[in-house]
Design a protein around this motif. Structure first.
Motif, mmCIF file in Angstrom:
data_model
loop_
_atom_site.group_PDB
_atom_site.id
_atom_site.type_symbol
_atom_site.label_atom_id
_atom_site.label_comp_id
_atom_site.label_asym_id
_atom_site.label_seq_id
_atom_site.Cartn_x
_atom_site.Cartn_y
_atom_site.Cartn_z
ATOM 1 N N ASP A 27 -8.114 6.541 4.057
ATOM 2 C CA ASP A 27 -7.429 7.128 2.910
ATOM 3 C C ASP A 27 -8.236 6.903 1.637
ATOM 4 O OD1 ASP A 27 -5.471 8.401 1.456
ATOM 5 O OD2 ASP A 27 -3.887 6.966 1.878
ATOM 6 N N GLU A 31 0.239 9.773 -5.245
ATOM 7 C CA GLU A 31 0.506 11.146 -4.832
ATOM 8 C C GLU A 31 1.399 11.855 -5.844
ATOM 9 O OE1 GLU A 31 -0.544 14.079 -2.377
ATOM 10 O OE2 GLU A 31 -1.021 11.990 -1.888
ATOM 11 N N GLU A 32 2.336 11.093 -6.424
ATOM 12 C CA GLU A 32 3.267 11.664 -7.398
ATOM 13 C C GLU A 32 2.706 11.665 -8.813
ATOM 14 O OE1 GLU A 32 6.604 9.150 -6.996
ATOM 15 O OE2 GLU A 32 7.124 9.825 -4.973
ATOM 16 N N TRP A 76 0.810 -1.219 0.000
ATOM 17 C CA TRP A 76 0.000 0.000 0.000
ATOM 18 C C TRP A 76 0.845 1.272 0.000
ATOM 19 C CZ3 TRP A 76 -4.900 1.412 -0.816
ATOM 20 C CH2 TRP A 76 -5.255 2.726 -0.477
ATOM 21 N N ALA A 77 1.845 1.350 0.850
ATOM 22 C CA ALA A 77 2.634 2.580 0.972
ATOM 23 C C ALA A 77 3.277 2.957 -0.362
ATOM 24 C CB ALA A 77 3.696 2.418 2.054
ATOM 25 N N VAL A 78 3.762 1.955 -1.086
ATOM 26 C CA VAL A 78 4.403 2.217 -2.379
ATOM 27 C C VAL A 78 3.388 2.743 -3.381
ATOM 28 C CG1 VAL A 78 5.607 1.157 -4.324
ATOM 29 C CG2 VAL A 78 6.195 0.500 -1.982
ATOM 30 N N TRP A 79 2.245 2.068 -3.484
ATOM 31 C CA TRP A 79 1.232 2.486 -4.455
ATOM 32 C C TRP A 79 0.627 3.828 -4.072
ATOM 33 C CZ3 TRP A 79 0.394 0.181 -9.057
ATOM 34 C CH2 TRP A 79 0.975 -1.079 -9.244
ATOM 35 N N ARG A 80 0.472 4.068 -2.769
ATOM 36 C CA ARG A 80 -0.072 5.361 -2.328
ATOM 37 C C ARG A 80 0.881 6.485 -2.704
ATOM 38 N NH1 ARG A 80 -1.961 9.370 -1.966
ATOM 39 N NH2 ARG A 80 -3.461 10.245 -0.484
ATOM 40 N N GLY A 81 2.181 6.252 -2.547
ATOM 41 C CA GLY A 81 3.161 7.257 -2.919
ATOM 42 C C GLY A 81 3.152 7.539 -4.409
ATOM 43 N N ARG A 82 2.971 6.502 -5.216
ATOM 44 C CA ARG A 82 2.919 6.698 -6.664
ATOM 45 C C ARG A 82 1.692 7.509 -7.065
ATOM 46 N NH1 ARG A 82 4.378 0.440 -8.314
ATOM 47 N NH2 ARG A 82 6.631 0.566 -7.969
#
Length: 298
Positions: free
Chosen positions: A261, A164-165, A156-162
């Motif tokens: 989220d 956001e970017e 999740w953290a990786v996909w959430r960061g993507r």
């Protein structure tokens, strides 16, 4: 190592490589949209207590998936391995429900000292069940879509960061960032950015909401609140703090969300695409209601 039933030679042992749970709250998404379908794919009765799936090789290197009803034993083994601890998973022969040829999941490991993994030889005149096989990564369909959703949930953290970017990538690992004009009604480009080229803002819900498949998925998920689906179609797992990670499936779609989220949707008609859905005004209430219906690990 664990002995199996008569489906594997009595003088042979199973070299255990890994194990997974098959319960209403937790099972490999590749097996089905819900717990009942997942059990059916393995010719199992959908008992509420669930099963453990032990994947390994026999002394000849053949792949086997051994189904056991000692769920607690398998859960302890998985928890120990996740913590980096050794655990000798050796189910009692009395707990073995069946031994199925093949593996439903792709494994990158093999047992030492035995031949390379291969499917067991068929019985006389080709009798016996067809070996289980993982979904073909070169294709896209319901199994690959659910597998992709499981990947998003676990990372999740990786996909959430993507998101956001504005650099969300496809579930098959290739880039989802595209240039060019946007088609009417929303396209795969909504996976990455809103029309002005920025990452989707949480309060607006993101450009993906214009995609008819995303709207259909959210509508069908909302319908679950009125007509609850089969067990396992809505699953809730611990995230962080008071938040939960939701996995929701339906005909042709999968949803991954955090209750505090946003959400991501994967569709059969959009091969490999991961479509972000910002929080917006309606998503929080929907996620809370789905979480209230969800099956949870004990």
């Amino acid at each position: 190592m664990a002995a199996t039933d008569d489906t594997v030679a009595d003088d042979d042992a199973l070299y255990v490589l890994t194990a997974v749970l098959l319960t209403p709250a937790q099972y490999p998404g590749v097996l089905g949209d819900d717990y009942v379908a997942a059990c059916s794919s393995l010719a199992l009765e959908p008992y509420a207590e669930g099963y453990g799936l032990v994947l390994g090789q026999d002394g000849g290197g053949a792949r086997w998936t051994v189904v056991v009803d000692d769920v607690s034993l398998v859960a302890v083994a998985i928890a120990s391995w996740d913590c980096g601890m050794e655990y000798d998973l050796s189910p009692d022969g009395r707990s073995v429900v069946s031994a199925l040829p093949g593996w439903p999941l792709a494994l990158a490991v093999a047992a030492p000292g035995v031949p390379e993994p291969h499917d067991p030889a068929p019985g006389p005149e080709g009798s016996g069940p067809v070996p289980l096989t993982p979904p073909d990564p070169e294709c896209w369909g319901p199994a690959q879509r659910r597998l992709g959703a499981d990947e998003v949930a676990s990372g999740w953290a990786v996909w959430r960061g993507r998101a956001e970017e504005g650099t969300v990538r496809r579930a098959d690992g290739t880039s989802g960032d595209q240039d060019g004009d946007e088609g009417e009604g929303g396209t795969a480009r909504d996976v990455v950015k809103t029309p002005d080229g920025t990452a989707p803002r949480r309060e607006e819900g993101g450009g993906s909401l214009r995609h008819p498949g995303v709207r259909r998925a959210l509508s069908e998920a909302r319908a679950y609140l009125i007509d609850p689906p089969p067990p396992g179609r809505i699953r809730s797992a611990f995230a962080s703090g008071a938040a939960r990670t939701l996995r929701v499936d339906g005909p042709g779609w999968s949803l991954v969300a955090r209750t505090d989220d946003m959400a991501f949707v994967l569709l059969d008609e959009e091969p490999g695409e991961v479509l972000p859905v910002g929080r917006g005004p309606e998503l929080p209430g929907l996620l809370r209601s789905l979480d209230a219906l969800a099956a949870r690990p004990v």
